[in-house]
Design an enzyme around this catalytic site. Sequence first.
Site, PDB file in Angstrom:
ATOM      1  N   ARG A 165      53.527  21.779  11.411  1.00 56.62           N
ATOM      2  CA  ARG A 165      53.729  23.092  12.051  1.00 56.62           C
ATOM      3  C   ARG A 165      53.799  22.980  13.584  1.00 56.62           C
ATOM      4  O   ARG A 165      53.309  23.837  14.309  1.00 56.62           O
ATOM      5  CB  ARG A 165      52.611  24.086  11.657  1.00 56.62           C
ATOM      6  CG  ARG A 165      52.498  24.348  10.182  1.00 56.62           C
ATOM      7  CD  ARG A 165      53.707  25.075   9.607  1.00 56.62           C
ATOM      8  NE  ARG A 165      53.518  25.309   8.199  1.00 56.62           N
ATOM      9  CZ  ARG A 165      53.875  24.431   7.240  1.00 56.62           C
ATOM     10  NH1 ARG A 165      54.467  23.287   7.556  1.00 56.62           N
ATOM     11  NH2 ARG A 165      53.669  24.707   5.964  1.00 56.62           N
ATOM     12  N   SER A 239      50.848  32.499   6.219  1.00 54.10           N
ATOM     13  CA  SER A 239      49.583  31.828   6.569  1.00 54.10           C
ATOM     14  C   SER A 239      49.246  32.097   8.030  1.00 54.10           C
ATOM     15  O   SER A 239      50.045  31.787   8.910  1.00 54.10           O
ATOM     16  CB  SER A 239      49.701  30.315   6.392  1.00 54.10           C
ATOM     17  OG  SER A 239      50.092  30.036   5.080  1.00 54.10           O
ATOM     18  N   GLU A 335      48.249  29.562  13.196  1.00 54.72           N
ATOM     19  CA  GLU A 335      49.650  29.126  13.045  1.00 54.72           C
ATOM     20  C   GLU A 335      50.587  30.177  13.660  1.00 54.72           C
ATOM     21  O   GLU A 335      51.627  29.848  14.246  1.00 54.72           O
ATOM     22  CB  GLU A 335      49.947  28.965  11.546  1.00 54.72           C
ATOM     23  CG  GLU A 335      51.378  28.587  11.248  1.00 54.72           C
ATOM     24  CD  GLU A 335      51.661  28.398   9.754  1.00 54.72           C
ATOM     25  OE1 GLU A 335      50.817  27.834   9.035  1.00 54.72           O
ATOM     26  OE2 GLU A 335      52.747  28.819   9.329  1.00 54.72           O
TER      27      GLU A 335
HETATM   28  C1  LIG Z   1      55.341  36.149   3.629  1.00 60.10           C
HETATM   29  C2  LIG Z   1      55.548  34.995   4.586  1.00 60.10           C
HETATM   30  C3  LIG Z   1      55.556  33.692   4.107  1.00 60.10           C
HETATM   31  C4  LIG Z   1      55.740  32.609   4.965  1.00 60.10           C
HETATM   32  N1  LIG Z   1      55.763  31.351   4.461  1.00 60.10           N
HETATM   33  C5  LIG Z   1      55.958  30.293   5.273  1.00 60.10           C
HETATM   34  C6  LIG Z   1      56.011  28.965   4.743  1.00 60.10           C
HETATM   35  O1  LIG Z   1      55.906  28.759   3.532  1.00 60.10           O
HETATM   36  N2  LIG Z   1      56.178  27.935   5.602  1.00 60.10           N
HETATM   37  C7  LIG Z   1      56.330  28.138   6.946  1.00 60.10           C
HETATM   38  O2  LIG Z   1      56.483  27.139   7.667  1.00 60.10           O
HETATM   39  N3  LIG Z   1      56.298  29.375   7.481  1.00 60.10           N
HETATM   40  C8  LIG Z   1      56.124  30.462   6.683  1.00 60.10           C
HETATM   41  N4  LIG Z   1      56.066  31.722   7.203  1.00 60.10           N
HETATM   42  C9  LIG Z   1      56.185  31.898   8.677  1.00 60.10           C
HETATM   43  C10 LIG Z   1      57.625  32.221   9.160  1.00 60.10           C
HETATM   44  O3  LIG Z   1      58.401  32.715   8.125  1.00 60.10           O
HETATM   45  C11 LIG Z   1      58.306  30.989   9.747  1.00 60.10           C
HETATM   46  O4  LIG Z   1      57.539  30.442  10.782  1.00 60.10           O
HETATM   47  C12 LIG Z   1      59.698  31.321  10.294  1.00 60.10           C
HETATM   48  O5  LIG Z   1      60.370  30.138  10.675  1.00 60.10           O
HETATM   49  C13 LIG Z   1      59.674  32.270  11.486  1.00 60.10           C
HETATM   50  O6  LIG Z   1      61.006  32.660  11.742  1.00 60.10           O
HETATM   51  P1  LIG Z   1      61.350  33.941  12.572  1.00 60.10           P
HETATM   52  O7  LIG Z   1      62.826  33.949  12.806  1.00 60.10           O
HETATM   53  O8  LIG Z   1      60.805  35.152  11.922  1.00 60.10           O
HETATM   54  O9  LIG Z   1      60.593  33.636  13.932  1.00 60.10           O
HETATM   55  P2  LIG Z   1      59.918  34.677  14.932  1.00 60.10           P
HETATM   56  O10 LIG Z   1      58.649  35.186  14.338  1.00 60.10           O
HETATM   57  O11 LIG Z   1      60.904  35.691  15.398  1.00 60.10           O
HETATM   58  O12 LIG Z   1      59.554  33.705  16.146  1.00 60.10           O
HETATM   59  C14 LIG Z   1      58.562  32.727  16.019  1.00 60.10           C
HETATM   60  C15 LIG Z   1      58.444  31.961  17.339  1.00 60.10           C
HETATM   61  O13 LIG Z   1      59.636  31.215  17.550  1.00 60.10           O
HETATM   62  C16 LIG Z   1      60.296  31.633  18.750  1.00 60.10           C
HETATM   63  N5  LIG Z   1      61.725  31.633  18.453  1.00 60.10           N
HETATM   64  C17 LIG Z   1      62.339  32.227  17.404  1.00 60.10           C
HETATM   65  N6  LIG Z   1      63.648  31.955  17.424  1.00 60.10           N
HETATM   66  C18 LIG Z   1      63.873  31.184  18.522  1.00 60.10           C
HETATM   67  C19 LIG Z   1      65.033  30.588  19.097  1.00 60.10           C
HETATM   68  N7  LIG Z   1      66.238  30.727  18.558  1.00 60.10           N
HETATM   69  N8  LIG Z   1      64.887  29.867  20.234  1.00 60.10           N
HETATM   70  C20 LIG Z   1      63.663  29.703  20.799  1.00 60.10           C
HETATM   71  N9  LIG Z   1      62.541  30.244  20.307  1.00 60.10           N
HETATM   72  C21 LIG Z   1      62.650  30.980  19.192  1.00 60.10           C
HETATM   73  C22 LIG Z   1      59.735  33.018  19.066  1.00 60.10           C
HETATM   74  O14 LIG Z   1      59.810  33.297  20.442  1.00 60.10           O
HETATM   75  C23 LIG Z   1      58.310  32.874  18.561  1.00 60.10           C
HETATM   76  O15 LIG Z   1      57.503  32.215  19.510  1.00 60.10           O
HETATM   77  C24 LIG Z   1      55.912  32.841   6.369  1.00 60.10           C
HETATM   78  C25 LIG Z   1      55.910  34.161   6.841  1.00 60.10           C
HETATM   79  C26 LIG Z   1      55.731  35.222   5.971  1.00 60.10           C
HETATM   80  C27 LIG Z   1      55.770  36.627   6.511  1.00 60.10           C
END
Ligand SMILES: Cc1cc2nc3c(=O)[nH]c(=O)nc-3n(C[C@H](O)[C@H](O)[C@H](O)COP(=O)(O)OP(=O)(O)OC[C@H]3O[C@@H](n4cnc5c(N)ncnc54)[C@H](O)[C@@H]3O)c2cc1C
Length: 339
Positions: A165, A239, A335
């Site tokens: 992570r 998580s 996380e």
């Molecule tokens: C129900 C649920 C289950 C999940 N299960 C998992 C799992 O099994 N495994 C796992 O690893 N994660 C899991 N997650 C966490 C999440 O889905 C991941 O971390 C996902 O990659 C986040 O993507 P996002 O586009 O929503 O990021 P965001 O929440 O929009 O951003 C996360 C971070 O990344 C930065 N960011 C986003 N996009 C960019 C970009 N293009 N350039 C630079 N910075 C950027 C943001 O500024 C922020 O700091 C889960 C979440 C939920 C709600």
Amino acid sequence: MQLKENVSLKPYNTFGINVSAKYFANFTSLDELKELLTNSKFQTPDSYLILGGGSNILFTKDFDGFVLKNELKGIGLVKEDDTFHYVKANAGENWHQFVLHCISNNYAGIENLSLIPGNVGASPMQNIGAYGVEIKDVFYELEAYHVNDNAVQKFSLEDCEFGYRESVFKRKYKDQFVILNVTYKLRKQPLFNTSYGAIEEELKKMDVKELSIKAISQAVINIRSSKLPDPKEIGNAGSFFKNPTIPNEKFHSLQNEFPKIVGYPFGENETKLAAGWLIEQCGWKGFREGDAGCHAKQALVLVNYGNAKGEEIYNLSSKIVESVKDKFGVKLEREVNII
Ligand SMILES: Cc1cc2nc3c(=O)[nH]c(=O)nc-3n(C[C@H](O)[C@H](O)[C@H](O)COP(=O)(O)OP(=O)(O)OC[C@H]3O[C@@H](n4cnc5c(N)ncnc54)[C@H](O)[C@@H]3O)c2cc1C
């Protein structure tokens, strides 16, 4: 592209926290992103936040700067060799839709990562992982825009320094780069990975006669849907904490005291503990205070039952960290990105 002022971020984060952004805009191209970053309102003291699907963020206060929502779209096959397809996806593509696209084209390797919320651009941020696979296993390269240098830079697998992570984008390059696109190296002949979690059991339940990446994806979707709260129904970011790693020696002494403690080998000298188990043992599972809570089925998932403030969820997470430290002497790390 339109720069809006005082925009509620409630629809843009899966916790459903109602804070507002001073400025908010979508960008659909690199030119639009550059234009936003050179806007006269965007001055150095102003912070900015690149937003994907908002599924790994906890907003604890109004955001006094620019929230830039990444809407860069497009997926394409860039090259292939005997073993791999190299598939490039722009950062604003929805992750799960991308997984389904790969499955329908027989590009193998990310089927175990089905149904993870969020966008492609965030997948390298924390080296997303599930069911025995991480992004680093299929990563080829990415392109990112350096906000201050005004230049696009390529990152190889080594450059990203992926860990559990973790990546350079969460640590030494924090808030410096906007990830524009990611290229994944996906197998022509699948290497099925069904050993993790309940995949085998689910495949049996599904009565799968011939193993395929589509069947594995469906099994993962079924398991995840039955285990994890759907953010559309209860606000959450998956998580909340990482599974902590501790030296084997410390694990053995904890085992003496807590014979049921759950741990898995992590490299030669360390053990990875199940954070959910530690939290449950401290009595937090199903705890609720106002609208902030710890999920009744998954202690690792903190939830917003409706109108919780980000600060309330953060305070609950601090109490959990404290009690786990007191009982087990283990420090939990969040996380989720706290903003
Ligand atoms: C129900 C649920 C289950 C999940 N299960 C998992 C799992 O099994 N495994 C796992 O690893 N994660 C899991 N997650 C966490 C999440 O889905 C991941 O971390 C996902 O990659 C986040 O993507 P996002 O586009 O929503 O990021 P965001 O929440 O929009 O951003 C996360 C971070 O990344 C930065 N960011 C986003 N996009 C960019 C970009 N293009 N350039 C630079 N910075 C950027 C943001 O500024 C922020 O700091 C889960 C979440 C939920 C709600």
